[in-house]
Design an enzyme around this catalytic site. Structure first.
Site, PDB file in Angstrom:
ATOM      1  N   CYS A   1       0.827  -1.212   0.000  1.00 31.36           N
ATOM      2  CA  CYS A   1       0.000   0.000   0.000  1.00 31.36           C
ATOM      3  C   CYS A   1       0.858   1.258   0.000  1.00 31.36           C
ATOM      4  O   CYS A   1       0.518   2.264  -0.631  1.00 31.36           O
ATOM      5  CB  CYS A   1      -0.947   0.000   1.192  1.00 31.36           C
ATOM      6  SG  CYS A   1      -0.113  -0.102   2.809  1.00 31.36           S
TER       7      CYS A   1
ATOM      8  N   HIS B   1      -1.819   1.616   7.302  1.00 26.93           N
ATOM      9  CA  HIS B   1      -2.202   1.483   5.895  1.00 26.93           C
ATOM     10  C   HIS B   1      -2.066   2.831   5.196  1.00 26.93           C
ATOM     11  O   HIS B   1      -2.545   3.853   5.696  1.00 26.93           O
ATOM     12  CB  HIS B   1      -3.638   0.982   5.802  1.00 26.93           C
ATOM     13  CG  HIS B   1      -4.108   0.710   4.412  1.00 26.93           C
ATOM     14  ND1 HIS B   1      -3.439  -0.134   3.543  1.00 26.93           N
ATOM     15  CD2 HIS B   1      -5.184   1.179   3.721  1.00 26.93           C
ATOM     16  CE1 HIS B   1      -4.096  -0.184   2.391  1.00 26.93           C
ATOM     17  NE2 HIS B   1      -5.148   0.607   2.471  1.00 26.93           N
TER      18      HIS B   1
ATOM     19  N   ASN C   1      -8.269   4.054  -2.179  1.00 23.77           N
ATOM     20  CA  ASN C   1      -7.593   2.893  -1.617  1.00 23.77           C
ATOM     21  C   ASN C   1      -6.945   2.092  -2.743  1.00 23.77           C
ATOM     22  O   ASN C   1      -7.058   2.441  -3.926  1.00 23.77           O
ATOM     23  CB  ASN C   1      -8.601   2.039  -0.838  1.00 23.77           C
ATOM     24  CG  ASN C   1      -7.946   1.194   0.238  1.00 23.77           C
ATOM     25  OD1 ASN C   1      -6.730   1.030   0.280  1.00 23.77           O
ATOM     26  ND2 ASN C   1      -8.758   0.625   1.111  1.00 23.77           N
TER      27      ASN C   1
END
Length: 321
Positions: free
Chosen positions: A132, A269, A289
């Site tokens: 990520c 994240h 995302n």
């Protein structure tokens, strides 16, 4: 349709989620726990109970987030965290206009989204790679160049995963380390078509100095907690923002505005803020995302503004090109 009226429907959805979602959502990954249909069914049952609990809280709140079955419902929370929440937190200095760079005092509109300017690439899927941190940084570079008038290009996340030092590829990494590497080494990011995503660690592929690519001139990294209006001005001025959040409860997110079930100081994240919306009673950040377009709101999350929900203002980076 109220799925509670169809008791068999969750099990059908589990079967679809178990083999479905984005076509690449079940990329090769070697878990450290035994996998079986029985274990996945148990995780799914636990997910249903967790969804009921989360949705029972704050029922009267306007536009609150809602939770349910998605492509992660077959994972226990500890499995989900081990696979997807691999961003390493860093301590960012608290922003001060007197000490740090001055952000122009622009007037904030009620709504703004860089997607409306056609300078944000499509949502990608990190699959079972804990990269990520690389996806968010590369997304910011893509947008920064497009804002400058260059063609919007999908750049290579795999190059960052394989080559960025002081990071661990698909086993996790730091956005700050990635930005420092890009800036210090004046790395030229190549196009994704030249160095495609493999969802696993690989040997770094080097390109000659004459090879065309996309480098950065610098970056900023600050803590904007209690200063989210200044953070919004940075978004308007410099482009999409790389942020690190606590996304443990995002495993079950389907839509609405995330206002609870996460904390500051627990960053795990990395994501990319592309805009904000203050037109309703609950203002929110628009957050891209990297879990595919079938997750959340077409791959995006909406996170309440003004309260540092999920620690969204703790670790904020802008990129300059």
């Amino acid at each position: 349709m109220d799925v509670r009226a169809l008791p068999w429907l969750p099990w059908l959805l589990w079967l679809l989620c178990r083999g479905g979602g984005d076509a690449d959502s079940r990329a090769p990954f070697t878990p450290t726990w035994p996998r079986s249909r029985e274990r996945e069914a148990a995780a799914f049952r636990e997910s249903l109970n967790r969804h009921r609990y989360l949705n029972s809280l704050f029922p009267s709140e306007n536009s609150t987030a809602f939770y349910g079955i998605n492509q992660f419902s077959y994972l226990f929370p500890e499995e989900f965290k081990a696979i997807y929440l691999r961003s390493k937190p860093s301590k960012f200095p608290r922003y001060s206009a007197e000490v740090h760079m001055s952000i122009p005092n622009v007037s904030l509109p009620l709504r703004f989204d860089w997607r409306d300017k056609q300078v944000v690439t499509q949502v990608r899927n990190q699959q079972m790679c804990g990269g990520c941190w690389a996806f968010s940084v590369v997304g910011a570079v893509e947008s920064a160049y497009a804002i400058k008038g260059k063609p919007l290009e999908d750049l290579s996340v795999q190059q960052v995963i394989d080559c960025s030092y002081n990071n661990y590829g698909c086993n996790g990494g730091s956005t700050l380390n990635a930005l420092n590497w890009l800036n210090k080494m004046q790395v030229k990011l190549v196009k994704d078509s030249e160095y495609p995503f493999k969802a696993q660690n690989g040997l770094c592929h080097y390109f000659s100095g004459s090879h065309s690519g996309f480098s950065i001139k610098g970056y900023s990294a600050y803590d904007f907690s209690d200063q989210e209006d200044e953070m919004a001005k940075a978004l308007l001025t410099f482009g999409p923002l790389v942020v690190i959040v606590d996304a443990v409860s995002w495993q079950d997110y389907l839509g609405g505005i995330i206002q609870h079930h996460c904390s500051s100081g627990e960053a795990n994240h990395a994501v990319l803020i592309t805009g904000f919306d203050k037109t309703g009673s609950t203002p929110y950040w628009i957050v891209r995302n990297s879990w595919g377009s079938s997750w959340g709101v077409d791959g995006y999350a909406h996170v309440k503004m003004g309260s540092n929900v999920c620690g969204i203002a703790d670790s904020v980076s802008s990129i300059f090109v």
